[in-house]
Design a protein around this motif. Sequence first.
Motif, mmCIF file in Angstrom:
data_model
loop_
_atom_site.group_PDB
_atom_site.id
_atom_site.type_symbol
_atom_site.label_atom_id
_atom_site.label_comp_id
_atom_site.label_asym_id
_atom_site.label_seq_id
_atom_site.Cartn_x
_atom_site.Cartn_y
_atom_site.Cartn_z
ATOM 1 N N GLN A 62 11.141 7.198 36.444
ATOM 2 C CA GLN A 62 10.656 7.312 35.060
ATOM 3 C C GLN A 62 11.185 8.560 34.352
ATOM 4 O OE1 GLN A 62 6.393 7.178 35.294
ATOM 5 N NE2 GLN A 62 6.348 5.031 35.895
ATOM 6 N N ALA A 63 11.872 9.412 35.083
ATOM 7 C CA ALA A 63 12.335 10.671 34.505
ATOM 8 C C ALA A 63 13.598 10.477 33.676
ATOM 9 C CB ALA A 63 12.599 11.694 35.610
ATOM 10 N N GLY A 64 13.592 11.085 32.503
ATOM 11 C CA GLY A 64 14.799 11.155 31.699
ATOM 12 C C GLY A 64 15.523 12.461 31.945
ATOM 13 N N LEU A 65 14.767 13.445 32.461
ATOM 14 C CA LEU A 65 15.335 14.752 32.771
ATOM 15 C C LEU A 65 14.600 15.328 33.974
ATOM 16 C CD1 LEU A 65 17.182 17.184 32.049
ATOM 17 C CD2 LEU A 65 15.327 17.999 30.564
ATOM 18 N N VAL A 66 15.363 15.790 34.952
ATOM 19 C CA VAL A 66 14.793 16.459 36.122
ATOM 20 C C VAL A 66 15.193 17.927 36.032
ATOM 21 C CG1 VAL A 66 14.715 16.571 38.647
ATOM 22 C CG2 VAL A 66 14.998 14.346 37.502
ATOM 23 N N ILE A 67 14.182 18.787 35.924
ATOM 24 C CA ILE A 67 14.416 20.227 35.890
ATOM 25 C C ILE A 67 14.162 20.754 37.295
ATOM 26 C CG2 ILE A 67 13.733 22.440 34.900
ATOM 27 C CD1 ILE A 67 12.569 20.819 32.510
ATOM 28 N N GLU A 68 15.176 21.348 37.902
ATOM 29 C CA GLU A 68 15.050 21.851 39.270
ATOM 30 C C GLU A 68 15.040 23.371 39.247
ATOM 31 O OE1 GLU A 68 17.848 18.100 40.187
ATOM 32 O OE2 GLU A 68 18.457 19.989 39.273
ATOM 33 N N LEU A 69 13.970 23.945 39.769
ATOM 34 C CA LEU A 69 13.890 25.399 39.926
ATOM 35 C C LEU A 69 14.467 25.732 41.295
ATOM 36 C CD1 LEU A 69 10.367 26.139 38.414
ATOM 37 C CD2 LEU A 69 12.617 26.556 37.379
ATOM 38 N N ILE A 70 15.749 26.071 41.322
ATOM 39 C CA ILE A 70 16.490 26.281 42.568
ATOM 40 C C ILE A 70 16.298 27.716 43.044
ATOM 41 C CG2 ILE A 70 18.738 26.129 43.713
ATOM 42 C CD1 ILE A 70 17.985 23.453 42.543
ATOM 43 N N SER A 71 15.451 27.871 44.030
ATOM 44 C CA SER A 71 15.212 29.185 44.644
ATOM 45 C C SER A 71 15.686 29.108 46.090
ATOM 46 C CB SER A 71 13.722 29.523 44.603
ATOM 47 O OG SER A 71 12.991 28.629 45.421
ATOM 48 N N ALA A 72 15.706 30.250 46.763
ATOM 49 C CA ALA A 72 16.050 30.263 48.184
ATOM 50 C C ALA A 72 15.077 29.372 48.955
ATOM 51 C CB ALA A 72 16.035 31.694 48.719
ATOM 52 N N THR A 73 13.809 29.392 48.576
ATOM 53 C CA THR A 73 12.807 28.554 49.238
ATOM 54 C C THR A 73 13.073 27.075 48.969
ATOM 55 O OG1 THR A 73 11.191 30.335 49.001
ATOM 56 C CG2 THR A 73 10.333 28.141 49.482
ATOM 57 N N PHE A 74 13.382 26.730 47.721
ATOM 58 C CA PHE A 74 13.691 25.347 47.343
ATOM 59 C C PHE A 74 14.737 24.756 48.284
ATOM 60 C CE2 PHE A 74 16.128 22.146 45.096
ATOM 61 C CZ PHE A 74 15.212 21.456 44.298
ATOM 62 N N LEU A 75 15.773 25.547 48.563
ATOM 63 C CA LEU A 75 16.888 25.060 49.383
ATOM 64 C C LEU A 75 16.516 24.837 50.843
ATOM 65 C CD1 LEU A 75 19.717 27.244 47.826
ATOM 66 C CD2 LEU A 75 19.310 24.787 47.458
ATOM 67 N N THR A 76 15.332 25.295 51.262
ATOM 68 C CA THR A 76 14.897 25.102 52.652
ATOM 69 C C THR A 76 13.810 24.035 52.789
ATOM 70 O OG1 THR A 76 13.153 26.787 52.564
ATOM 71 C CG2 THR A 76 15.388 27.520 53.174
ATOM 72 N N ARG A 77 13.372 23.448 51.700
ATOM 73 C CA ARG A 77 12.270 22.483 51.732
ATOM 74 C C ARG A 77 12.799 21.052 51.681
ATOM 75 N NH1 ARG A 77 10.139 26.730 52.902
ATOM 76 N NH2 ARG A 77 8.179 27.493 52.066
ATOM 77 N N PRO A 78 12.505 20.263 52.720
ATOM 78 C CA PRO A 78 12.985 18.880 52.743
ATOM 79 C C PRO A 78 12.596 18.061 51.510
ATOM 80 C CG PRO A 78 12.171 19.497 54.904
ATOM 81 C CD PRO A 78 11.822 20.620 53.972
ATOM 82 N N MET A 79 11.365 18.190 51.028
ATOM 83 C CA MET A 79 10.957 17.389 49.869
ATOM 84 C C MET A 79 11.742 17.779 48.617
ATOM 85 S SD MET A 79 9.079 15.069 50.946
ATOM 86 C CE MET A 79 8.263 14.294 49.578
ATOM 87 N N CYS A 80 12.035 19.053 48.463
ATOM 88 C CA CYS A 80 12.835 19.490 47.313
ATOM 89 C C CYS A 80 14.238 18.884 47.385
ATOM 90 C CB CYS A 80 12.926 21.015 47.269
ATOM 91 S SG CYS A 80 11.363 21.843 46.921
ATOM 92 N N LEU A 81 14.812 18.889 48.584
ATOM 93 C CA LEU A 81 16.147 18.325 48.749
ATOM 94 C C LEU A 81 16.137 16.810 48.568
ATOM 95 C CD1 LEU A 81 17.375 20.581 51.683
ATOM 96 C CD2 LEU A 81 17.820 20.828 49.222
ATOM 97 N N ILE A 82 15.034 16.159 48.951
ATOM 98 C CA ILE A 82 14.882 14.723 48.706
ATOM 99 C C ILE A 82 14.859 14.457 47.203
ATOM 100 C CG2 ILE A 82 13.205 12.808 48.838
ATOM 101 C CD1 ILE A 82 12.583 13.798 51.714
ATOM 102 N N GLU A 83 14.100 15.274 46.464
ATOM 103 C CA GLU A 83 14.053 15.108 45.002
ATOM 104 C C GLU A 83 15.429 15.336 44.386
ATOM 105 O OE1 GLU A 83 9.421 16.637 44.694
ATOM 106 O OE2 GLU A 83 10.994 17.866 43.784
ATOM 107 N N LEU A 84 16.123 16.356 44.837
ATOM 108 C CA LEU A 84 17.466 16.656 44.348
ATOM 109 C C LEU A 84 18.408 15.479 44.611
ATOM 110 C CD1 LEU A 84 19.129 19.108 43.159
ATOM 111 C CD2 LEU A 84 19.721 19.620 45.511
ATOM 112 N N GLY A 85 18.384 14.979 45.836
ATOM 113 C CA GLY A 85 19.232 13.837 46.188
ATOM 114 C C GLY A 85 18.819 12.565 45.467
#
Length: 155
Positions: A62-85
């Motif tokens: 449903q998203a028209g825009l995904v805003i990703e707050l890319i932090s060092a922690t973000f890059l280590t979290r599986p769910m964040c990487l799932i959302e990114l992918g």
Amino acid sequence: MATADKIFISHASADRKLADLLRDTLVLGGIPRERIFYSSSRATGIPSGTDVRAHLRTELRQAGLVIELISATFLTRPMCLIELGGAWVLEKSTYPIVVPPLTRTQAVAQIGDVHMGQLSSDEEIDDVFDELHDRLTSDVGLSTTATRWNPVARR
């Protein structure tokens, strides 16, 4: 609600304070709360008893825009990487924002060479919110006046 008209804020739960500020800026800048998916808030997040992955998939669709707050922690979290992918696979418009102390160079090394905003200097923060204002209009059809948006974004 029509497909692809929401804003999906992707963030690590450890970065919730910053994500709260982003969500609050969007709302105070004139974006209706119901157009924002923000998992760290009960009002806009995942209802209790819901399958998390299925709900995230629905919200990403449903998203028209995904805003990703890319932090060092973000890059280590599986769910964040799932959302990114997931955003990549669904060919969603994204706006990655690099959160210091992570640098743009470090982020590019992890997720590839894409244009990213960066929250480091005042000038870069202004650029992030100026571009975000434009992206809200072009990607999700939400337009806010500069007189309403700018004072909130500058705070």
